[in-house]
Write a protein that holds these residues in place. Sequence first.
Motif, PDB file in Angstrom:
ATOM      1  N   ASP A 177     -33.593  76.060 -15.821  1.00  0.00           N
ATOM      2  CA  ASP A 177     -34.454  75.081 -16.486  1.00  0.00           C
ATOM      3  C   ASP A 177     -34.026  74.992 -17.941  1.00  0.00           C
ATOM      4  O   ASP A 177     -32.953  75.479 -18.319  1.00  0.00           O
ATOM      5  CB  ASP A 177     -35.938  75.454 -16.340  1.00  0.00           C
ATOM      6  N   ASP A 178     -34.848  74.363 -18.786  1.00  0.00           N
ATOM      7  CA  ASP A 178     -34.429  74.126 -20.163  1.00  0.00           C
ATOM      8  C   ASP A 178     -34.438  75.386 -21.021  1.00  0.00           C
ATOM      9  O   ASP A 178     -33.997  75.353 -22.173  1.00  0.00           O
ATOM     10  CB  ASP A 178     -35.285  73.029 -20.813  1.00  0.00           C
ATOM     11  N   ARG A 179     -34.900  76.501 -20.479  1.00  0.00           N
ATOM     12  CA  ARG A 179     -34.852  77.770 -21.212  1.00  0.00           C
ATOM     13  C   ARG A 179     -34.019  78.808 -20.453  1.00  0.00           C
ATOM     14  O   ARG A 179     -34.317  79.993 -20.488  1.00  0.00           O
ATOM     15  CB  ARG A 179     -36.265  78.281 -21.481  1.00  0.00           C
ATOM     16  N   THR A 180     -32.978  78.300 -19.801  1.00  0.00           N
ATOM     17  CA  THR A 180     -32.062  79.175 -19.073  1.00  0.00           C
ATOM     18  C   THR A 180     -30.690  79.136 -19.726  1.00  0.00           C
ATOM     19  O   THR A 180     -30.166  78.058 -20.020  1.00  0.00           O
ATOM     20  CB  THR A 180     -31.930  78.742 -17.604  1.00  0.00           C
ATOM     21  N   SER A 187     -31.708  77.038  -8.421  1.00  0.00           N
ATOM     22  CA  SER A 187     -33.071  76.558  -8.686  1.00  0.00           C
ATOM     23  C   SER A 187     -33.735  77.277  -9.853  1.00  0.00           C
ATOM     24  O   SER A 187     -34.759  76.807 -10.366  1.00  0.00           O
ATOM     25  CB  SER A 187     -33.927  76.709  -7.429  1.00  0.00           C
ATOM     26  N   HIS A 239     -28.263  69.828 -15.807  1.00  0.00           N
ATOM     27  CA  HIS A 239     -29.346  70.690 -16.247  1.00  0.00           C
ATOM     28  C   HIS A 239     -29.406  70.771 -17.769  1.00  0.00           C
ATOM     29  O   HIS A 239     -28.382  70.737 -18.443  1.00  0.00           O
ATOM     30  CB  HIS A 239     -29.181  72.092 -15.647  1.00  0.00           C
ATOM     31  N   GLY A 283     -30.377  73.355 -19.646  1.00  0.00           N
ATOM     32  CA  GLY A 283     -30.158  74.665 -20.234  1.00  0.00           C
ATOM     33  C   GLY A 283     -28.778  74.784 -20.860  1.00  0.00           C
ATOM     34  O   GLY A 283     -27.927  73.900 -20.751  1.00  0.00           O
TER      35      GLY A 283
END
Length: 366
Positions: free
Chosen positions: A264-267, A261, A294, A296
């Motif tokens: 996100d797009d900055r992971t 969880s 995802h 990221g």
Amino acid sequence: MPHLATPTSATHREIRQQPDAWRELRDLLAHRGPALREFLAPLLARDDLRIVLTGAGTSAFIGDIAGEALRRTLRRRVEPLATTDLVADPLGTLAEPLPVLLVSFGRSGNSPESSAATRVAEQVAPEVHHLVITCNAEGRLAREHADAPRSFVLLLPERTNDTGFAMTSSFSTMLLAVLLAFEPGRAGTVDALADAATSLLERSGEVEALLDGEPRRVVYLGSGPLRGLAQESALKLLELTAGRVAAFHDTPLGFRHGPKSVVDDRTLVVVLGSGDPYTARYDADIVAELRQDHPGRVVHLGAQDFPVPGLDDLDDGLRAVALATFAQLLALGASVRLGCTPDNPFPDGSVNRVVRGVRIHELPLP
């Protein structure tokens, strides 16, 4: 935008010196190996021996990696046990009345728990022998065990006593030392490991480029011995960025059970590729799933999208020695980009190179 620290940074220098440090370790073991084998042989001949690998923080993760690796090859009880757990609960962690070979790791050997762990083990276990692997001849751990009758102190090359805040060459060289101590016939792998790490050092720009999307979270995933490396890799990033980049660790299978969880797009997710064909299937599955579901970025280290030459024939314990270089370079790059000082990310002294503030309490015995 700032790039990797200049060679005047101790952290930069200590990351880059690792291939040479490992070759120096090989030469050192060629000299000290006979005495070390003489110390270990009668202990390893005992079926009831419990081998415990201990240290704190990064040194504890050496035990996590080596314990997984050595259990497979030695086919016997080898278990990691952090000094922080041993000291806090010796009657629980050493509850079995078995003889113990306590293998202690310490960069400085001055952490309060390091010496305390050896003392409480002596109080609780019926018989204790000590193998001390340390980078500091003047440290408390080395001095206390130098002439002890049931101890062997393996001093690593002086250069590995890292002066930077984070353990880098000390970590990888102590890990390699314990693997070769119990399997001296594998000294021939050192050149392959050094070459693999050199290839990563030469690609430091590629490693740093993974930070171009300014990830706010980085996740490391690894199975078996690489699970411990995932934990160490996450810690390295937290340390060198002073906690400004959130870092997580898990196994490829365990990650699905809730921890996923965080993506996100900055992971950025780094999957530490196993050399075991069976385990590698699970690595490939999580990579494919993350790339499909995802936004990221996902890196499969040691596999097709980020290959590391020379590691194909090595087990995951040895692979971890070389792959640690990737995590160190990524953490160093993130530190510099964020304007931290890698050699001292916590100038306020809130976190220290050698832990402070630990009070060791007397152990009451019945």
